[in-house]
Every structure is written in structure tokens, then in C-alpha cells.
Design an enzyme around this catalytic site. Structure first.
Site, short mmCIF file in Angstrom:
data_model
loop_
_atom_site.label_atom_id
_atom_site.label_comp_id
_atom_site.label_asym_id
_atom_site.label_seq_id
_atom_site.Cartn_x
_atom_site.Cartn_y
_atom_site.Cartn_z
N GLY A 48 30.10 49.50 31.86
CA GLY A 48 29.84 49.98 33.21
C GLY A 48 30.90 49.55 34.19
CB SER A 72 38.56 42.64 41.37
OG SER A 72 39.05 41.79 40.36
CB ALA A 126 34.38 42.60 37.64
CB ALA A 127 39.51 39.54 37.18
N GLY A 128 38.99 41.17 34.58
CA GLY A 128 39.50 41.81 33.37
C GLY A 128 39.07 43.26 33.27
CG ASP A 129 35.04 44.24 32.79
OD1 ASP A 129 35.51 44.18 31.63
OD2 ASP A 129 33.95 43.72 33.10
N GLY A 138 49.31 35.97 34.84
CA GLY A 138 49.87 37.29 34.65
C GLY A 138 49.39 37.99 33.39
CE LYS A 166 33.96 41.50 28.67
NZ LYS A 166 34.75 41.41 29.89
#
Length: 309
Positions: free
Chosen positions: A48, A289, A256-259, A231, A46
């Protein structure tokens, strides 16, 4: 907006993992061996991921963390440096570099098991040794893939230094310590993390509103609950709470969407943009992403996000 020369720095304190990613038709059941389709080894963690996202999305970035003295560690460090990320505060520890074992199914959902390795060697003393990279930042990001006392030390140092502080409480295992909340400007959990932090179900935007209100009542200044395709629910101290609808895309891999959202949001804040602009920009970046496979390989650039607006 402040100039790029005076407000453009993000420091990330967090994890660096090598992601071992298998794609399969579905998640295996307990005790089941399931045939996978593909395998890839890609840089992750997370910390990186969020550092790479902030760098690609417009900020000058420094990373504070730890890798092992092994091939994975060398590859992770080289990958960050290729993104022009300052790695002067990335130490080399005694443990092997952290790894994440990831399964992605045909519905583009993922399940992840993390082995911390050298991430466990990021200590409060590490934070103290590299306080200069916190002092040089406008925005400091933390997550929960390093030891809790280290996270608190980083939050406290960033608050003392007058920085904008973001905590992504992932992975969440229970409520946050009460003394952490006054140190945080933006608490950004996803729906599962919000449920874990509050003990409330978060299965809808209305549920997210209740969880965000509970977190604000507990002392969080601003809460953004990311809800994937539904959303982002934002409960802010100086604005009416609202749901920001997500762009509609065909998802390939949500790893990696949240990151990407966190990195994009932080980059926009560091560049002096409003919270509203930062949320909408970060949503567009996250939406892009998920249309690509992998963690760091999926993160778009600022130019790509701008073109998609």
C-alpha cells in the site's frame, strides 16, 4: 522521455496493513513495559505504501492485494481510491485485515511486528485472476509481505509479459531462491536486507558495494542498496557502480522512507526517465518523507519533490 499517456503505469503486488503506531522515548527491552507518548492508526503495508508513493510521485497505479471484510479493510480501500489508485484487483478475504505494530523512538528509528492476516490470502491464483493489471503496467513492484509462491508467480508473470520488474526483498529472512533473480530487473534491499540476502555485514558503503557485487554475481541484473542517511549504492549492469549521497534533512520518522524511494523510483522509470534521474528523484522524495510522521501521511507529492530539487 516517453509521453505520460504511453508510459505511466505502475502495478504493485503486495501487502495492505493498518499501522498501529506508538511513539516512545526509546525501544523497550525484553520484558519491559514502557510508557509511550502518542498513538496513531494509519494506512500502511509495504504494498500500500509503495502504491501511494508511486501515485503521488507521478504514475497511474493499480494495486493487487487483499483486505479483510472489516473496518480496517474498508478504510484501506477507501484510502487507495482517494489517491486514484485502481483497486479492481484488491480482493476481500476471509481473514482480518493485516496489521503492523510499530514503535518509533526519539531517534526516529522504528521497530515493526507484522501480522499478515488477509495478506496471506494473496495466492498465485489471485495473481492469475488479475493478470490484466500486470499486462497494463510498465513497471511491476513486489515485496515479501505476501506468501513466497505468490511473489514468484507475480515476478514470473511480469517477466513473461515483458514488464520492468522491481523486487523490494522486505522482510528478508534469508537468501532469495536462485530462480527468482533472473525474473527481477531491479533488486532493492536496505542494508539489513542486503546482509540477510548475502550473509555479509553491511555497515558501510564499502560493505554495500560487496553485498551488491555478491547479489549481481548470483544473477541479479541491477542492485540498489538503500542506506538511509548514507545514500544509495547502485550496482547496475550498464554503468559503473557508485554511491548516491542522500540529501541532508532532520529526520522525524523513517517508517515509510524505503517505500517512498521504491514508489518514486518506479514512477520515474514508468515515465521513461533514466535510472540515474530516477534514483536522485526517489532520494529527494524519501528525504522529504522522513521529515514527517507516519507511513502514508508522510509520502510527498511530485510537486513537492520537484520544488525541493
Amino acid at each position: 522521455m516517453a509521453s505520460n499517456e504511453t508510459r505511466s503505469r505502475v502495478t504493485v503486488v503486495g501487502s495492505l496493513n493498518m499501522d498501529l503506531v506508538a511513539r516512545a522515548p526509546r525501544m523497550p527491552h525484553p520484558g519491559e513495559t514502557l510508557a509511550g507518548r502518542t498513538f496513531a492508526q494509519v494506512p500502511g503495508g509495504k504494498g500500500g505504501n509503495q502504491a501511494v508513493a508511486a501515485a503521488r510521485l507521478g504514475a497511474r497505479v493499480a494495486m493487487l492485494g487483499c483486505v479483510g471484510a472489516d473496518g480496517n479493510g474498508a478504510q484501506l480501500r477507501a484510502g487507495l481510491e482517494a489517491e486514484a489508485i485502481d483497486c479492481s484487483a484488491v480482493e476481500t478475504g476471509k481473514e482480518a485485515t493485516g496489521v503492523a505494530l510499530i514503535v518509533v523512538d526519539d531517534a526516529s528509528q522504528n521497530a515493526i511486528v507484522i501480522v499478515a492476516g488477509s495478506n496471506g490470502e494473496v495466492t498465485p491464483a489471485t495473481v492469475a485472476r488479475h493478470e490484466a493489471v500486470l499486462a497494463s503496467a510498465d513497471v511491476v513492484i513486489c515485496q515479501l509481505e505476501t506468501p513466497p509462491d505468490t511473489v514468484r508467480a507475480a515476478l514470473a508473470a511480469a517477466r513473461r509479459l515483458g514488464k520492468t520488474v522491481i523486487l523490494n526483498p522486505a522482510p528478508a529472512t534469508g537468501p532469495l531462491p536462485a530462480d527468482w533473480l533472473p525474473l527481477i530487473d531491479y533488486l532493492i534491499p536496505n542494508e539489513l536486507e542486503a546482509a540477510t540476502l548475502t550473509g555479509l555485514p553491511v555497515d558501510s558503503a564499502d560493505d554495500a558495494a560487496k553485498a551488491a557485487a555478491a547479489l549481481r554475481a548470483a544473477g541479479a541484473r541491477n542492485v540498489l542498496v538503500t542506506l538511509g542517511a548514507r545514500g544509495v549504492f547502485a550496482a547496475l549492469e550498464d554503468a559503473q557502480a557508485k554511491l548516491y549521497d542522500a540529501p541532508t534533512v532532520k529526520a522525524v520518522d523513517t517508517t515509510a522512507a524505503g517505500d517512498t524511494f521504491i514508489g518514486g523510483f518506479a514512477a520515474q522509470l514508468a515515465l521513461g526517465e533514466s535510472v540515474d534521474v530516477a534514483i536522485r528523484f526517489a532520494q529527494r522524495a524519501a528525504a522529504l518523507s522522513v521529515t514527517r510522521a507516519g507511513a502514508q501521511p508522510s509520502i510527498p507529492t511530485r510537486a513537492e519533490v520537484g520544488a525541493s530539487a
